[in-house]
Scaffold this motif. Structure first.
Motif, mmCIF file in Angstrom:
data_model
loop_
_atom_site.group_PDB
_atom_site.id
_atom_site.type_symbol
_atom_site.label_atom_id
_atom_site.label_comp_id
_atom_site.label_asym_id
_atom_site.label_seq_id
_atom_site.Cartn_x
_atom_site.Cartn_y
_atom_site.Cartn_z
ATOM 1 N N TYR A 1 0.826 -1.212 0.000
ATOM 2 C CA TYR A 1 0.000 0.000 0.000
ATOM 3 C C TYR A 1 0.857 1.257 0.000
ATOM 4 O O TYR A 1 0.594 2.199 -0.765
ATOM 5 C CB TYR A 1 -0.923 0.025 1.218
ATOM 6 N N PHE A 2 1.890 1.297 0.849
ATOM 7 C CA PHE A 2 2.732 2.497 0.922
ATOM 8 C C PHE A 2 3.567 2.673 -0.348
ATOM 9 O O PHE A 2 3.946 3.800 -0.682
ATOM 10 C CB PHE A 2 3.618 2.449 2.163
ATOM 11 N N LEU A 3 3.846 1.573 -1.043
ATOM 12 C CA LEU A 3 4.491 1.689 -2.354
ATOM 13 C C LEU A 3 3.561 2.382 -3.332
ATOM 14 O O LEU A 3 3.966 3.308 -4.050
ATOM 15 C CB LEU A 3 4.878 0.303 -2.871
ATOM 16 N N TRP A 4 2.295 1.943 -3.348
ATOM 17 C CA TRP A 4 1.306 2.617 -4.203
ATOM 18 C C TRP A 4 1.159 4.080 -3.784
ATOM 19 O O TRP A 4 1.126 4.983 -4.625
ATOM 20 C CB TRP A 4 -0.056 1.923 -4.090
ATOM 21 N N ASP A 5 1.081 4.329 -2.476
ATOM 22 C CA ASP A 5 0.880 5.674 -1.948
ATOM 23 C C ASP A 5 2.030 6.592 -2.336
ATOM 24 O O ASP A 5 1.815 7.754 -2.720
ATOM 25 C CB ASP A 5 0.761 5.590 -0.421
ATOM 26 N N THR A 6 3.253 6.093 -2.254
ATOM 27 C CA THR A 6 4.426 6.892 -2.605
ATOM 28 C C THR A 6 4.438 7.228 -4.089
ATOM 29 O O THR A 6 4.704 8.377 -4.483
ATOM 30 C CB THR A 6 5.721 6.143 -2.231
ATOM 31 N N VAL A 7 4.158 6.242 -4.921
ATOM 32 C CA VAL A 7 4.127 6.464 -6.372
ATOM 33 C C VAL A 7 3.072 7.505 -6.725
ATOM 34 O O VAL A 7 3.328 8.442 -7.504
ATOM 35 C CB VAL A 7 3.851 5.148 -7.125
ATOM 36 N N ASP A 8 1.889 7.386 -6.144
ATOM 37 C CA ASP A 8 0.823 8.350 -6.433
ATOM 38 C C ASP A 8 1.188 9.749 -5.932
ATOM 39 O O ASP A 8 0.933 10.740 -6.628
ATOM 40 C CB ASP A 8 -0.485 7.901 -5.783
ATOM 41 N N ALA A 9 1.780 9.838 -4.734
ATOM 42 C CA ALA A 9 2.138 11.143 -4.175
ATOM 43 C C ALA A 9 3.176 11.857 -5.034
ATOM 44 O O ALA A 9 3.177 13.092 -5.118
ATOM 45 C CB ALA A 9 2.655 10.973 -2.752
ATOM 46 N N ILE A 10 4.056 11.082 -5.675
ATOM 47 C CA ILE A 10 5.079 11.679 -6.542
ATOM 48 C C ILE A 10 4.499 12.037 -7.902
ATOM 49 O O ILE A 10 4.698 13.149 -8.412
ATOM 50 C CB ILE A 10 6.270 10.715 -6.701
ATOM 51 N N VAL A 11 3.761 11.108 -8.510
ATOM 52 C CA VAL A 11 3.205 11.327 -9.853
ATOM 53 C C VAL A 11 2.163 12.434 -9.841
ATOM 54 O O VAL A 11 2.132 13.296 -10.718
ATOM 55 C CB VAL A 11 2.601 10.014 -10.405
ATOM 56 N N ASN A 12 1.287 12.426 -8.831
ATOM 57 C CA ASN A 12 0.229 13.431 -8.732
ATOM 58 C C ASN A 12 0.525 14.373 -7.566
ATOM 59 O O ASN A 12 -0.279 14.517 -6.646
ATOM 60 C CB ASN A 12 -1.123 12.739 -8.527
ATOM 61 N N TYR A 13 1.676 15.008 -7.621
ATOM 62 C CA TYR A 13 2.179 15.816 -6.508
ATOM 63 C C TYR A 13 1.205 16.933 -6.131
ATOM 64 O O TYR A 13 0.744 17.693 -6.985
ATOM 65 C CB TYR A 13 3.530 16.425 -6.858
ATOM 66 N N ILE A 14 0.903 17.008 -4.816
ATOM 67 C CA ILE A 14 0.070 18.076 -4.286
ATOM 68 C C ILE A 14 0.762 18.786 -3.128
ATOM 69 O O ILE A 14 0.792 20.011 -3.049
ATOM 70 C CB ILE A 14 -1.295 17.521 -3.798
ATOM 71 N N TYR A 15 1.346 17.977 -2.235
ATOM 72 C CA TYR A 15 1.890 18.519 -0.988
ATOM 73 C C TYR A 15 3.079 17.658 -0.567
ATOM 74 O O TYR A 15 3.010 16.428 -0.582
ATOM 75 C CB TYR A 15 0.791 18.518 0.073
ATOM 76 N N SER A 16 4.175 18.305 -0.190
ATOM 77 C CA SER A 16 5.393 17.576 0.148
ATOM 78 C C SER A 16 5.203 16.637 1.338
ATOM 79 O O SER A 16 5.857 15.596 1.434
ATOM 80 C CB SER A 16 6.528 18.562 0.444
#
Length: 258
Positions: free
Chosen positions: A102-117
């Motif tokens: 899950y955190f792998l998916w979460d990290t990929v999404d947070a980077i690809v669809n960047y909103i907040y650091s």
């Protein structure tokens, strides 16, 4: 390189978890949002639609990981319970495998669809810490920290109510009380006690683990608790603003809940 000797048998669990949450994100969430909230979801730009989708994925993860972590804690062997630093069980491996996926998916999404650091930092820190528990190290604490997600369940509901025109409603206020209460207890009070106990464990065994582990776990746990404090403060401020327009109704419900 990381010394995660126990991860081998659980790699399929990690991959399946990552694929499962990716499937929820790409297929199930868009279909569900279009079906349940067609006006609020379909009319938005792609970036806004993605926010809807990640909340759906997060909600599914909450249900899965809370049940799995609670089962692991309640059924753990006495031997593992006594060894808070290096204890391990296959049940823990499967639970942490789900979390890593899950955190792998979460990290990929947070980077690809960047909103907040903060989202990127949270994803990377959680991914690294839960992967490194497969040494094994601190699995006892890692499973308990997953119970923090109980507050996220109510946070997702609060967000959806905001986006569907129910801001300031009785339903949102009741959910808001549950959100604040669960965040305060599971992340700050219970979470704080877990972090403090882990810190004591770390000071006792730091010579038995690589320096890299001491740095990552030591700074990581304080970073996550710092984010919890920051987000709790922001939630309190946001909720006060939302319900200022209905002070009498909000006060009545707050008194009733007390």
């Amino acid at each position: 390189m990381l010394g995660i000797a126990h991860i081998g048998p659980f790699i399929p669990t990690i991959l399946l978890s990552f694929l499962f949450f990716s499937f929820i994100h790409l297929v199930v969430a868009p279909w569900l949002c279009n079906r349940l909230w067609p006006l609020a979801y379909a009319s938005k730009k792609r970036s806004a639609q993605n926010s809807w989708e990640i909340h759906i994925v997060s909600q599914v993860h909450c249900v899965v990981i809370i049940a799995a972590a609670a089962y692991s804690v309640w059924t753990e062997s006495p031997d593992r319970a006594l060894d808070q630093a290096f204890g391990w069980s296959d049940t823990t491996g499967y639970v942490h495998g789900i979390a890593v996926g899950y955190f792998l998916w979460d990290t990929v999404d947070a980077i690809v669809n960047y909103i907040y650091s903060g989202f990127v930092v949270h994803g990377v820190v959680c991914l690294l810490i839960y992967a490194m528990t497969f040494r094994p190290f601190a699995a006892y604490y890692g499973t308990r920290c997953l119970l923090w997600e109980i507050s996220t369940f109510f946070l997702n509901i609060h967000w959806i109510l905001d986006k569907t025109g129910k801001t300031g409603s009785k339903l949102q206020l009741v959910n808001g009380i549950l959100l604040i209460s669960s965040f305060l207890f599971f992340r700050l009070i219970y979470g704080g006690s877990v972090c403090f106990s882990f810190f004591l464990t770390l000071t006792r065994v730091w010579r038995e683990i690589p320096l890299f582990y001491t740095i990552v776990f030591g700074t990581g746990i304080f970073t996550l608790q710092g984010l919890n404090l920051l987000w709790f403060t922001k939630m309190i401020i946001a909720m006060r603003r939302r319900f200022e327009s209905k002070p009498d109704e909000s006060a009545a419900l707050l008194n009733a809940s007390s």
